[in-house]
Design a protein around this motif. Structure first.
Motif, short mmCIF file in Angstrom:
data_model
loop_
_atom_site.label_atom_id
_atom_site.label_comp_id
_atom_site.label_asym_id
_atom_site.label_seq_id
_atom_site.Cartn_x
_atom_site.Cartn_y
_atom_site.Cartn_z
N ALA A 39 0.83 -1.21 0.00
CA ALA A 39 0.00 0.00 0.00
C ALA A 39 0.86 1.26 0.00
CB ALA A 39 -0.93 -0.01 1.21
N MET A 40 1.90 1.27 0.85
CA MET A 40 2.80 2.43 0.88
C MET A 40 3.51 2.60 -0.46
SD MET A 40 4.01 4.76 3.15
CE MET A 40 4.16 4.06 4.81
N PHE A 41 3.96 1.48 -1.02
CA PHE A 41 4.67 1.52 -2.30
C PHE A 41 3.76 2.07 -3.40
CE2 PHE A 41 5.20 -0.72 -6.36
CZ PHE A 41 6.44 -0.22 -6.75
N LEU A 42 2.55 1.56 -3.47
CA LEU A 42 1.63 2.00 -4.53
C LEU A 42 1.28 3.48 -4.38
CD1 LEU A 42 -0.79 -1.06 -4.81
CD2 LEU A 42 1.01 -0.37 -6.40
N GLY A 43 1.12 3.93 -3.13
CA GLY A 43 0.84 5.35 -2.91
C GLY A 43 2.00 6.21 -3.37
N ALA A 44 3.23 5.81 -3.02
CA ALA A 44 4.41 6.57 -3.44
C ALA A 44 4.56 6.56 -4.96
CB ALA A 44 5.66 5.98 -2.79
N LEU A 45 4.32 5.40 -5.57
CA LEU A 45 4.43 5.28 -7.02
C LEU A 45 3.40 6.17 -7.71
CD1 LEU A 45 5.59 3.91 -9.56
CD2 LEU A 45 3.91 2.07 -9.22
N ALA A 46 2.16 6.09 -7.26
CA ALA A 46 1.10 6.91 -7.88
C ALA A 46 1.38 8.39 -7.69
CB ALA A 46 -0.25 6.55 -7.26
N GLY A 47 1.83 8.77 -6.49
CA GLY A 47 2.14 10.17 -6.24
C GLY A 47 3.25 10.68 -7.11
N ALA A 48 4.30 9.88 -7.28
CA ALA A 48 5.43 10.29 -8.11
C ALA A 48 5.02 10.40 -9.58
CB ALA A 48 6.59 9.30 -7.96
N VAL A 49 4.25 9.43 -10.07
CA VAL A 49 3.82 9.45 -11.46
C VAL A 49 2.95 10.68 -11.74
CG1 VAL A 49 2.35 8.30 -13.16
CG2 VAL A 49 3.99 6.97 -11.84
#
Length: 245
Positions: free
Chosen positions: A195-205
């Protein structure tokens, strides 16, 4: 692998009467929010975190030593805002100690207001983050994350602190079968990391390819959904709304 998938499925759809009920998927959603806002704060607000205070303490040391690209004032402001938010979260936890559902409802509603303020700030600046906008965003997001962290601590759902993964990752390895452990809740721990990874990935993208306001807007949408869901679910007499003893 089958055990991991089974445990993950139980996390997202806990059985009726479960001690934490719907809190687990709700806390996972808040973990995604953490990844989103920390991606925004690090990439757009001067290499500072608004949720990961361990990182800020380290960054403060680096900045005071003269490292390039880091700001001691930004780290200090982020930590101060986080502590203020945690104070509010602690007071909320005391006031609503008898009803975990109401506690999370109030907390996510306050977070929604703070992140909405951040979205408006980002939209007004049209993606150009000057010093004033930078510190306004750091304060608003730091308050929201401090509040979230304090409330998650009071709710006490194991392995779902929503803002810290160090102990989760440690437990995943230290409690595993190769380490001689009983591997408790491996699926939940993996979901927390994911969940943390996906949030960081989505935020960066979103930040790198669209606009700052859109990245924060996604966090706002997730908070609105979480707040509405917990408000609807917290009127029941299920065991999960009662405080932990």
């Amino acid at each position: 692998m089958r055990k991991l998938l089974t445990d993950a499925a139980l996390t997202l759809a806990p059985p009726k009467g479960d001690r934490h009920g719907p809190l687990m998927p709700l806390m996972l959603t808040l973990t995604v929010v953490t990844g989103l806002v920390d991606a925004v704060s690090y990439l757009a607000l001067g290499h500072v975190f608004v949720a990961n205070m361990t990182g800020n303490v380290v960054f403060l040391g680096f900045a005071l030593a003269g490292a390039d690209g880091l700001s001691a004032p930004a780290s200090v402001v982020a930590m101060a805002a986080f502590l203020a938010g945690a104070l509010v979260g602690g007071r909320s936890g005391t006031r609503f100690a008898a009803h975990r559902g109401r506690l999370l409802t109030v907390a996510t509603a306050l977070q929604t207001l703070l992140v909405a303020g951040a979205v408006v700030t980002a939209a007004v600046t049209h993606g150009t983050v000057g010093t004033g906008a930078q510190y306004t965003l750091i304060v608003l997001l730091g308050l929201a994350m401090g509040l979230q962290n304090a409330v998650a601590r009071r709710l006490g759902v194991p392995d779902l602190t929503t803002t810290v993964l160090t102990l989760t990752l440690t437990g995943l390895a230290a409690d595993s079968s190769p380490a001689g452990g009983a591997t408790p809740r491996p699926g939940r721990r993996l979901l927390s990391v994911l969940a943390m990874f996906l949030g960081a990935l989505a935020g960066a993208v979103l930040l790198l390819h669209t606009e700052l306001a859109l990245a924060l807007g996604l966090a706002l949408v997730l908070l609105v959904v979480t707040s509405a869901a917990v408000h609807r679910l917290s009127g029941s007499d299920d065991p999960w709304i009662k405080p932990l003893t």
